[in-house]
Write a protein that holds these residues in place. Structure first.
Motif, PDB file in Angstrom:
ATOM      1  N   ILE A  79      -4.282  43.356  26.811  1.00  0.00           N
ATOM      2  CA  ILE A  79      -5.136  42.741  25.421  1.00  0.00           C
ATOM      3  C   ILE A  79      -3.388  43.765  24.485  1.00  0.00           C
ATOM      4  CG2 ILE A  79      -6.474  43.662  23.427  1.00  0.00           C
ATOM      5  CD1 ILE A  79      -8.797  43.665  24.793  1.00  0.00           C
ATOM      6  N   PHE A  80      -3.186  44.373  24.516  1.00  0.00           N
ATOM      7  CA  PHE A  80      -1.939  44.363  23.727  1.00  0.00           C
ATOM      8  C   PHE A  80      -0.846  43.520  24.761  1.00  0.00           C
ATOM      9  CE2 PHE A  80      -3.658  49.243  23.362  1.00  0.00           C
ATOM     10  CZ  PHE A  80      -3.737  48.991  22.248  1.00  0.00           C
ATOM     11  N   HIS A  81      -0.640  43.712  25.999  1.00  0.00           N
ATOM     12  CA  HIS A  81       0.733  42.503  25.963  1.00  0.00           C
ATOM     13  C   HIS A  81       0.085  41.699  25.517  1.00  0.00           C
ATOM     14  CE1 HIS A  81       2.925  39.663  28.767  1.00  0.00           C
ATOM     15  NE2 HIS A  81       2.740  40.650  29.179  1.00  0.00           N
ATOM     16  N   PHE A  90       0.959  41.483  21.610  1.00  0.00           N
ATOM     17  CA  PHE A  90       2.989  41.483  21.415  1.00  0.00           C
ATOM     18  C   PHE A  90       3.567  40.266  22.117  1.00  0.00           C
ATOM     19  CE2 PHE A  90       7.040  41.985  24.076  1.00  0.00           C
ATOM     20  CZ  PHE A  90       7.555  43.021  22.233  1.00  0.00           C
ATOM     21  N   ALA A  91       2.670  39.574  22.753  1.00  0.00           N
ATOM     22  CA  ALA A  91       2.777  37.997  23.131  1.00  0.00           C
ATOM     23  C   ALA A  91       3.421  36.950  22.190  1.00  0.00           C
ATOM     24  CB  ALA A  91       2.663  37.505  24.773  1.00  0.00           C
ATOM     25  N   THR A  92       1.968  37.013  21.876  1.00  0.00           N
ATOM     26  CA  THR A  92       2.162  36.003  21.074  1.00  0.00           C
ATOM     27  C   THR A  92       2.389  36.496  19.310  1.00  0.00           C
ATOM     28  OG1 THR A  92      -1.158  36.377  20.991  1.00  0.00           O
ATOM     29  CG2 THR A  92      -0.295  35.336  19.452  1.00  0.00           C
ATOM     30  N   VAL A  93       3.066  37.901  18.854  1.00  0.00           N
ATOM     31  CA  VAL A  93       3.819  38.132  18.126  1.00  0.00           C
ATOM     32  C   VAL A  93       5.032  37.264  18.275  1.00  0.00           C
ATOM     33  CG1 VAL A  93       4.463  39.690  16.672  1.00  0.00           C
ATOM     34  CG2 VAL A  93       1.838  40.176  17.002  1.00  0.00           C
ATOM     35  N   ALA A  94       5.620  37.597  19.316  1.00  0.00           N
ATOM     36  CA  ALA A  94       6.501  37.478  20.079  1.00  0.00           C
ATOM     37  C   ALA A  94       7.088  35.853  19.979  1.00  0.00           C
ATOM     38  CB  ALA A  94       7.319  38.057  21.673  1.00  0.00           C
ATOM     39  N   SER A  95       6.173  35.182  20.130  1.00  0.00           N
ATOM     40  CA  SER A  95       5.980  33.623  20.541  1.00  0.00           C
ATOM     41  C   SER A  95       6.129  32.393  19.072  1.00  0.00           C
ATOM     42  CB  SER A  95       4.714  32.769  21.319  1.00  0.00           C
ATOM     43  OG  SER A  95       3.877  33.400  20.244  1.00  0.00           O
ATOM     44  N   VAL A  96       5.651  33.564  17.865  1.00  0.00           N
ATOM     45  CA  VAL A  96       5.722  32.973  16.515  1.00  0.00           C
ATOM     46  C   VAL A  96       6.740  33.582  15.992  1.00  0.00           C
ATOM     47  CG1 VAL A  96       4.564  33.986  14.361  1.00  0.00           C
ATOM     48  CG2 VAL A  96       3.087  33.789  16.423  1.00  0.00           C
ATOM     49  N   PHE A  97       7.715  34.307  16.463  1.00  0.00           N
ATOM     50  CA  PHE A  97       8.950  35.177  15.927  1.00  0.00           C
ATOM     51  C   PHE A  97      10.165  33.798  16.836  1.00  0.00           C
ATOM     52  CE2 PHE A  97       7.713  38.716  14.533  1.00  0.00           C
ATOM     53  CZ  PHE A  97       7.994  38.780  13.234  1.00  0.00           C
TER      54      PHE A  97
END
Length: 102
Positions: A33-35, A38-45
């Motif tokens: 879930i954390f991964h 984090f991947a979602t937030v990173a992909s937005v950036f």
């Protein structure tokens, strides 16, 4: 007698194995879930950075286009000015339509 002891030993090992596999599965679920977050937030950036990079590239392309057009128009203007100046120095009047410019 040894088979009873072996069976009890296997039963205890199986119970610990079930407990540890359950704990490991829970930790893996939380980590997944954390991964994913984090991947979602990173992909937005990453998407925002790529959009900004592409926008700068597009503006640069438009800037090159405008600069080259300004250069071509300036070159044509200099040529026309030089031609008109040449004509006026030769003593021939520059006529545009029915008007004499000099």
């Amino acid at each position: 007698m040894t088979s009873v002891i072996t069976s009890i030993k296997d039963l205890i090992a199986s119970i610990f194995e079930v407990i540890f596999s359950t704990i490991k599965a829970a930790f893996d679920a939380v980590f997944s879930i954390f991964h994913a977050l984090f991947a979602t937030v990173a992909s937005v950036f990453v998407t925002l950075l790529n959009t900004a990079k592409d926008a700068v590239g597009a503006v640069g392309g438009v800037g090159k286009f405008v600069a080259s057009n300004i250069f071509v128009l300036a070159f044509i203007g200099i040529g026309v000015y030089g031609y008109l100046n040449y004509r006026s120095r030769q003593g021939r009047p520059v006529v545009v339509g029915n008007k004499k410019l000099n």
